[in-house]
Design an enzyme around this catalytic site. Structure first.
Site, PDB file in Angstrom:
ATOM      1  N   SER A 259      -3.069   8.899  -1.010  1.00  0.00           N
ATOM      2  CA  SER A 259      -3.713   8.562   0.261  1.00  0.00           C
ATOM      3  C   SER A 259      -5.310   9.105   0.511  1.00  0.00           C
ATOM      4  O   SER A 259      -5.578   9.423   1.793  1.00  0.00           O
ATOM      5  CB  SER A 259      -2.787   8.960   1.522  1.00  0.00           C
ATOM      6  OG  SER A 259      -1.607   8.145   1.193  1.00  0.00           O
TER       7      SER A 259
ATOM      8  N   LYS B 239      -8.810   5.890  -2.358  1.00  0.00           N
ATOM      9  CA  LYS B 239      -9.552   5.083  -3.405  1.00  0.00           C
ATOM     10  C   LYS B 239      -9.910   3.795  -3.179  1.00  0.00           C
ATOM     11  O   LYS B 239     -11.003   3.409  -3.528  1.00  0.00           O
ATOM     12  CB  LYS B 239      -8.456   5.182  -4.877  1.00  0.00           C
ATOM     13  CG  LYS B 239      -8.138   6.361  -5.228  1.00  0.00           C
ATOM     14  CD  LYS B 239      -7.608   6.106  -6.671  1.00  0.00           C
ATOM     15  CE  LYS B 239      -6.060   5.569  -6.456  1.00  0.00           C
ATOM     16  NZ  LYS B 239      -5.006   6.164  -5.861  1.00  0.00           N
ATOM     17  N   GLY B 240      -9.321   2.905  -2.415  1.00  0.00           N
ATOM     18  CA  GLY B 240      -9.529   1.840  -2.022  1.00  0.00           C
ATOM     19  C   GLY B 240     -10.623   1.433  -1.485  1.00  0.00           C
ATOM     20  O   GLY B 240     -11.683   0.793  -1.648  1.00  0.00           O
ATOM     21  N   LEU B 241     -10.929   2.612  -0.116  1.00  0.00           N
ATOM     22  CA  LEU B 241     -12.244   2.276   0.466  1.00  0.00           C
ATOM     23  C   LEU B 241     -13.285   2.951  -0.452  1.00  0.00           C
ATOM     24  O   LEU B 241     -14.420   2.436  -0.406  1.00  0.00           O
ATOM     25  CB  LEU B 241     -12.034   3.456   1.608  1.00  0.00           C
ATOM     26  CG  LEU B 241     -11.412   2.677   2.688  1.00  0.00           C
ATOM     27  CD1 LEU B 241     -11.219   3.735   3.968  1.00  0.00           C
ATOM     28  CD2 LEU B 241     -12.317   1.753   3.176  1.00  0.00           C
TER      29      LEU B 241
ATOM     30  N   GLU C 190      -9.734  -0.051  -9.678  1.00  0.00           N
ATOM     31  CA  GLU C 190      -9.004   1.022  -8.937  1.00  0.00           C
ATOM     32  C   GLU C 190      -7.508   1.108  -9.395  1.00  0.00           C
ATOM     33  O   GLU C 190      -6.773   0.171  -9.477  1.00  0.00           O
ATOM     34  CB  GLU C 190      -8.895   0.752  -7.414  1.00  0.00           C
ATOM     35  CG  GLU C 190      -8.162   1.858  -6.564  1.00  0.00           C
ATOM     36  CD  GLU C 190      -7.865   1.208  -5.279  1.00  0.00           C
ATOM     37  OE1 GLU C 190      -8.423   0.300  -4.690  1.00  0.00           O
ATOM     38  OE2 GLU C 190      -6.839   2.182  -4.718  1.00  0.00           O
TER      39      GLU C 190
ATOM     40  N   ILE D  99       4.017   9.454 -13.952  1.00  0.00           N
ATOM     41  CA  ILE D  99       4.547   8.650 -15.063  1.00  0.00           C
ATOM     42  C   ILE D  99       4.173   7.461 -15.201  1.00  0.00           C
ATOM     43  O   ILE D  99       3.708   6.909 -16.343  1.00  0.00           O
ATOM     44  CB  ILE D  99       6.152   8.908 -15.329  1.00  0.00           C
ATOM     45  CG1 ILE D  99       6.442  10.503 -15.586  1.00  0.00           C
ATOM     46  CG2 ILE D  99       6.828   7.982 -16.477  1.00  0.00           C
ATOM     47  CD1 ILE D  99       7.971  10.877 -15.499  1.00  0.00           C
TER      48      ILE D  99
ATOM     49  N   LYS E 288      -9.823  24.292  -7.459  1.00  0.00           N
ATOM     50  CA  LYS E 288      -8.736  24.507  -8.531  1.00  0.00           C
ATOM     51  C   LYS E 288      -7.725  23.184  -8.353  1.00  0.00           C
ATOM     52  O   LYS E 288      -7.570  22.738  -9.584  1.00  0.00           O
ATOM     53  CB  LYS E 288      -7.643  25.575  -8.533  1.00  0.00           C
ATOM     54  CG  LYS E 288      -6.620  25.947  -9.291  1.00  0.00           C
ATOM     55  CD  LYS E 288      -7.345  26.504 -10.684  1.00  0.00           C
ATOM     56  CE  LYS E 288      -7.944  28.011 -10.461  1.00  0.00           C
ATOM     57  NZ  LYS E 288      -8.613  28.713 -11.470  1.00  0.00           N
TER      58      LYS E 288
ATOM     59  N   GLN F  51      -9.900  20.853 -10.882  1.00  0.00           N
ATOM     60  CA  GLN F  51      -9.955  21.309 -11.831  1.00  0.00           C
ATOM     61  C   GLN F  51      -8.706  20.853 -12.880  1.00  0.00           C
ATOM     62  O   GLN F  51      -8.671  20.287 -13.791  1.00  0.00           O
ATOM     63  CB  GLN F  51      -9.951  22.960 -12.211  1.00  0.00           C
ATOM     64  CG  GLN F  51     -11.339  23.297 -11.699  1.00  0.00           C
ATOM     65  CD  GLN F  51     -11.392  25.045 -11.748  1.00  0.00           C
ATOM     66  OE1 GLN F  51     -10.985  25.358 -12.760  1.00  0.00           O
ATOM     67  NE2 GLN F  51     -11.671  25.703 -10.933  1.00  0.00           N
TER      68      GLN F  51
ATOM     69  N   CYS G 179       1.491 -16.892  13.328  1.00  0.00           N
ATOM     70  CA  CYS G 179       2.650 -17.176  12.493  1.00  0.00           C
ATOM     71  C   CYS G 179       3.951 -16.957  13.270  1.00  0.00           C
ATOM     72  O   CYS G 179       4.291 -17.892  13.903  1.00  0.00           O
ATOM     73  CB  CYS G 179       2.512 -16.158  11.148  1.00  0.00           C
ATOM     74  SG  CYS G 179       3.429 -17.182   9.709  1.00  0.00           S
TER      75      CYS G 179
ATOM     76  N   HIS H 173      -2.672 -17.125   9.029  1.00  0.00           N
ATOM     77  CA  HIS H 173      -2.998 -15.610   9.314  1.00  0.00           C
ATOM     78  C   HIS H 173      -4.557 -15.465   9.401  1.00  0.00           C
ATOM     79  O   HIS H 173      -5.029 -15.283   8.205  1.00  0.00           O
ATOM     80  CB  HIS H 173      -2.465 -14.799   8.383  1.00  0.00           C
ATOM     81  CG  HIS H 173      -0.870 -14.563   8.251  1.00  0.00           C
ATOM     82  ND1 HIS H 173      -0.272 -13.628   9.266  1.00  0.00           N
ATOM     83  CD2 HIS H 173      -0.021 -15.228   7.864  1.00  0.00           C
ATOM     84  CE1 HIS H 173       1.029 -13.729   9.134  1.00  0.00           C
ATOM     85  NE2 HIS H 173       1.194 -14.825   8.357  1.00  0.00           N
TER      86      HIS H 173
ATOM     87  N   GLU I  10      -6.232 -13.104  10.559  1.00  0.00           N
ATOM     88  CA  GLU I  10      -6.694 -11.770  10.288  1.00  0.00           C
ATOM     89  C   GLU I  10      -7.301 -11.651   8.623  1.00  0.00           C
ATOM     90  O   GLU I  10      -8.097 -10.833   8.617  1.00  0.00           O
ATOM     91  CB  GLU I  10      -5.601 -10.736  10.529  1.00  0.00           C
ATOM     92  CG  GLU I  10      -4.465 -10.525   9.688  1.00  0.00           C
ATOM     93  CD  GLU I  10      -3.301 -11.665  10.213  1.00  0.00           C
ATOM     94  OE1 GLU I  10      -3.679 -12.771  10.865  1.00  0.00           O
ATOM     95  OE2 GLU I  10      -2.281 -11.528   9.904  1.00  0.00           O
TER      96      GLU I  10
HETATM   97  N1  GLN Z   1       9.370 -15.457   9.081  1.00  0.00           N
HETATM   98  C1  GLN Z   1       8.362 -16.727   9.228  1.00  0.00           C
HETATM   99  C2  GLN Z   1       8.458 -17.646   8.307  1.00  0.00           C
HETATM  100  O1  GLN Z   1       8.881 -17.302   7.118  1.00  0.00           O
HETATM  101  C3  GLN Z   1       7.121 -16.398   9.704  1.00  0.00           C
HETATM  102  C4  GLN Z   1       6.278 -15.670   8.740  1.00  0.00           C
HETATM  103  C5  GLN Z   1       4.899 -14.710   9.197  1.00  0.00           C
HETATM  104  O2  GLN Z   1       4.998 -14.560  10.244  1.00  0.00           O
HETATM  105  N2  GLN Z   1       4.151 -14.389   8.255  1.00  0.00           N
HETATM  106  O3  GLN Z   1       8.006 -18.846   8.598  1.00  0.00           O
END
Ligand code: GLN
Length: 547
Positions: free
Chosen positions: A16, A19-21, A142, A150, A191, A194, A383, A520, A522
């Site tokens: 945390s 690394k991604g950023l 990354e 391991i 340290k 190191q 969704c 989605h 976003e």
């Molecule tokens: N659970 C719902 C489906 O499988 C909605 C999935 C989601 O919100 N990404 O359709």
């Protein structure tokens, strides 16, 4: 430049550290130097992909255009670089081992003994090299986990081999470690760094650059010198990675430290000053907002923001586009009841029901949707959020009392949301089938799909386009047997798959802003290019005066 050069980013001391950023930020500066950059994440865990992992443990599952379920760091890469990733940008140890075992079963190893070295390491090297192409000047890779684990050993061994094979000036290792500050003695301690570098060197990897993660005070020169001496790196190759309030500041911080200049020397990259003006403008915009809005997110994983990472970012981008700061109020859907609804949702400028799986918290989500609809609070459903909108509308306005999703109640008499057994897949150009007992990993609609927008709707107004492409991750769809009935009662269907078979967006008229989508959005929002739906949702939220 024609051969892809590699920057391997490893992490030391603890997880945390970002690394991604760090990888995304280095990528962003290199891009602003005119280079073509790709970023890849290698995850040492044994799941084949994070698709079936609990977001509480692993954070959000990020979906790419080509339908891969990947690590949330790919979201950072896309947001920082503005270029889409693919399934090649994320490999897990599970996927690597799966490929090796499948090859073994097919007899491809011609009877040879299959071992971690060389068969597994060869598979890892092939995965890394899959991002090399004439279109990529620099690939950042990354390695998840912390040096010393391991699980990550085969990955580090593959990196060691590749560094040698790629030859001088074609690869380097950036090692991100923690340099703690002890307030009692008033000094930074080198340290742990190191020890971590000693561990890396015992595997055969000598890092060229060390990023020392520290709190707000940059590393003093004497500590940098000490780290350089003990870790065998150049004195000007030890940099501070200080805590920042806003993640979009990181590329600028790294630039001011001189990280890209050192990388350019070590990889013999063309001398070029980066154009960081868009980043300067972005950071400026982040710190100069005109007011604020509070958005209520009615979810299930409210304890861990990482499980809604892209959503969080997309809302912030919507805020940037409207010059308002966005405050988040994560509300656990299971805590909502008719009795406390007004109290819990008081003071919100907007309400959002995000994606999710399973029945837990559904009643609370339905209550929040009724509240937003009746009180004219701007509302955005994503969704599972769209599924809940359809159910709430069918029950409360269309008089279908038993309306439900097949996911929540397979015995429901009115499955307004259901599992489609056959549908045309615009992405693959084939008809897909799924049955109720097919395995969970294989039945989702995943990745980017086209959607036709209905003119004159909120969706059309936001996108200003006829056809859009958005990313999906779900199993259940709207059941068109109920379309006419819901239309009669005022539900607006504003987005469809091009063949009309799948409903992708629904909305309400006579409400300041009420929209729910099957995809989605976003995942495609970027700070430099905020997503139109988030932009308009926050615009409506800004105009809404909460009771
Ligand atoms: N659970 C719902 C489906 O499988 C909605 C999935 C989601 O919100 N990404 O359709």
């Amino acid at each position: 430049m024609h051969k892809t050069k590699f920057i391997f980013v490893t992490g030391g001391v603890l997880s945390s550290l970002g690394k991604g950023l760090a990888a995304a930020s280095i990528g962003a500066i290199l891009k602003s130097r005119g280079l073509r950059v790709s970023v890849q994440k290698l995850d040492p865990y044994l799941n084949v992909d994070p698709g079936t992992m609990n977001p509480m443990q692993h954070g959000e599952v990020y979906v790419t255009d080509d339908g891969a379920e990947t690590d949330l760091d790919l979201g950072h890469y896309e947001r920082f670089l503005g270029t889409p990733t693919t399934r090649n940008n994320n490999y897990t140890a599970g996927r690597i081992y799966y490929q090796v075992i499948m090859k073994e079963r097919r007899g491809e190893y011609l009877g040879g003994t299959v071992q971690v070295i060389p068969q597994v390491t060869d598979e890892i090297k092939a995965a890394i090299l899959s991002v090399a192409s004439p279109e990529v000047d620099v690939a950042l890779v990354e390695i998840g986990g912390t040096v010393g684990d391991i699980e990550s050993l085969p990955f580090l061994e593959a990196v060691r081999q590749l560094k040698k094979e790629l030859g001088p000036f074609n690869s380097l290792n950036v090692h991100l470690t923690l340099v703690p500050y002890l307030s009692t003695s008033g000094e930074h301690k080198s340290k742990p760094t190191q020890h971590s570098v000693k561990e890396l060197r015992s595997i055969g990897i000598q890092p060229e650059i060390i990023l020392g993660r520290c709190d707000s005070t940059p590393l003093p020169a004497d500590i940098k010198r000490k780290i350089a001496l003990f870790c065998n790196v150049d004195e000007d190759a030890v940099f501070s990675a200080v805590n920042v309030k806003n993640i979009y500041e990181v590329p600028l911080r790294f630039y001011h430290e001189g990280v890209d200049q050192k990388i350019a020397i070590l990889l013999q990259l063309p001398a070029q000053n980066p154009n960081l003006q868009p980043w300067i403008d972005l950071v400026e915009a982040c710190s100069h907002s005109n007011g604020e809005v509070t958005i209520g997110i009615i979810g299930k994983y409210v304890e861990l923001k990482e499980s809604y990472k892209s959503l969080h970012e997309a809302l912030a981008h919507g805020g940037l586009a409207n010059r308002v700061a966005v405050n988040f109020r994560y509300i656990n859907a299971e805590d909502l009841s008719e009795q406390n609804l007004n109290q819990q949702l008081k003071g919100l400028n907007g309400i959002l029901v995000p994606g999710g799986f399973g029945t837990r918290g559904i009643d609370g989500k339905l209550l929040a949707i009724s509240y937003a609809r009746q009180n004219k609070v701007p509302f955005f459903g994503i969704c599972l959020g769209m599924h809940c909108v359809v159910i709430e509308f069918a029950r409360e306005l269309a008089g279908i009392a038993g309306a439900n999703s097949e996911e929540f109640d397979p015995a429901s008499p009115d499955k307004v949301i259901y599992l489609m057994s056959s549908w045309y897949d615009h992405r693959t150009g084939k008809t897909q089938t799924r049955s109720h007992d097919s395995d969970l990993g294989g039945t989702m609609r995943l990745g980017s799909y086209p959607c036709k927008l209905t003119p004159g709707t909120i969706a059309h107004q936001a996108y200003q386009a006829e056809v859009i492409h958005e990313r999906h991750r779900h199993r259940f769809e709207f059941n068109q047997a109920y379309m006419e009935k819901l239309k009669e009662h005022g539900l607006v269907f504003s987005g469809f798959s091009p063949d009309g078979a799948l409903v992708e967006i629904v909305e309400l008229q006579g409400h300041p802003w009420f929209l729910a989508c099957q995809f989605h959005p976003e995942f495609k929002s970027q700070p430099m290019n905020p997503h139109p739906l988030f932009k308009d949702f926050i615009k409506a939220a800004k105009a809404h005066k909460p009771a």
